[in-house]
Design a protein around this motif. Structure first.
Motif, PDB file in Angstrom:
ATOM      1  N   VAL A  18       4.112   5.770  -5.383  1.00 32.00           N
ATOM      2  CA  VAL A  18       4.669   5.873  -7.308  1.00 32.00           C
ATOM      3  C   VAL A  18       2.986   7.119  -7.656  1.00 32.00           C
ATOM      4  N   HIS A  19       2.201   7.061  -6.862  1.00 31.33           N
ATOM      5  CA  HIS A  19       0.984   7.784  -7.198  1.00 31.33           C
ATOM      6  C   HIS A  19       2.000   9.529  -6.553  1.00 31.33           C
ATOM      7  N   LEU A  20       2.212   9.508  -5.788  1.00 33.52           N
ATOM      8  CA  LEU A  20       3.117  10.924  -5.217  1.00 33.52           C
ATOM      9  C   LEU A  20       4.121  11.313  -6.603  1.00 33.52           C
ATOM     10  N   ALA A  55       8.812  -3.824  -4.216  1.00 36.23           N
ATOM     11  CA  ALA A  55       8.046  -4.494  -5.181  1.00 36.23           C
ATOM     12  C   ALA A  55       7.295  -3.691  -5.804  1.00 36.23           C
ATOM     13  N   ALA A  56       6.176  -2.991  -5.061  1.00 34.90           N
ATOM     14  CA  ALA A  56       4.569  -2.626  -5.127  1.00 34.90           C
ATOM     15  C   ALA A  56       5.074  -1.149  -5.768  1.00 34.90           C
ATOM     16  N   ARG A  57       5.901   0.020  -5.580  1.00 37.16           N
ATOM     17  CA  ARG A  57       6.648   0.959  -6.780  1.00 37.16           C
ATOM     18  C   ARG A  57       6.735   0.184  -7.699  1.00 37.16           C
ATOM     19  N   GLY A  80       0.699  -1.269  -0.255  1.00 35.51           N
ATOM     20  CA  GLY A  80      -0.130  -0.127   0.175  1.00 35.51           C
ATOM     21  C   GLY A  80       0.939   0.629   0.178  1.00 35.51           C
ATOM     22  N   ILE A  81       1.583   1.337   1.085  1.00 32.11           N
ATOM     23  CA  ILE A  81       3.053   2.547   0.656  1.00 32.11           C
ATOM     24  C   ILE A  81       3.273   3.049  -0.606  1.00 32.11           C
ATOM     25  N   GLY A  82       4.439   1.632  -1.594  1.00 28.26           N
ATOM     26  CA  GLY A  82       4.832   1.697  -2.286  1.00 28.26           C
ATOM     27  C   GLY A  82       3.258   2.546  -3.579  1.00 28.26           C
TER      28      GLY A  82
END
Length: 148
Positions: free
Chosen positions: A69-71, A130-132, A63-65
């Motif tokens: 990436v949204h920022l 990984a999510a980012r 969720g943090i990633g």
């Protein structure tokens, strides 16, 4: 503690500069980090509670990633024509906080719960990176007009 300060400065400098997005290399750092985290976790005793803690922290990290990436700013460099991204101060500070928490938890290494928490904190940056990288890849593909 001086090591944390040096690493924090390096993280800030590297994340706040514009860098070219190379989609073919986005998988390398998460793979290395996953190997490092899993080799570190195997050294600790695995219980059902610790595994659940690892999964929760991995989901929070993902969720943090996605938020990081949204920022991020994604644009085409005007002179080179290459796709570049620039991180935000908020996402860099978040990683620094995780590193400091991990360092503090490892210093309190007196109880099994603290060891599990210390190891679980490793899953935050793993999930985040990984999510980012995945969402950055998807963002690049959408930016270039390709389907993911």
């Amino acid at each position: 503690m001086i090591n944390i300060v040096i690493i924090a400065v390096i993280v800030l400098l590297l994340s706040l500069r514009e860098k070219e997005v190379k989609t073919s290399r986005l998988w390398i750092l998460p793979a290395i980090l996953a190997y490092w985290v899993l080799s570190s976790v195997i050294k600790t005793p695995l219980t059902v509670g610790s595994i659940l803690l690892y999964i929760v922290f991995l989901i929070i990290g993902c969720g943090i990633g996605a938020w990081r990436v949204h920022l991020e700013q994604l644009r085409i460099h005007p002179t080179t024509g290459k796709l570049v991204s620039k991180g935000s101060l908020a996402s860099s500070l978040l990683l620094i906080v995780v590193m400091v928490l991990r360092q503090l938890a490892s210093q309190w290494d007196v109880h099994h719960a603290v060891v599990s928490l210390s190891s679980a904190l490793l899953f935050l940056p793993l999930g985040s990176i990984a999510a980012r990288r995945y969402f950055l890849y998807a963002k690049v593909q959408r930016f270039q007009g390709k389907s993911v």
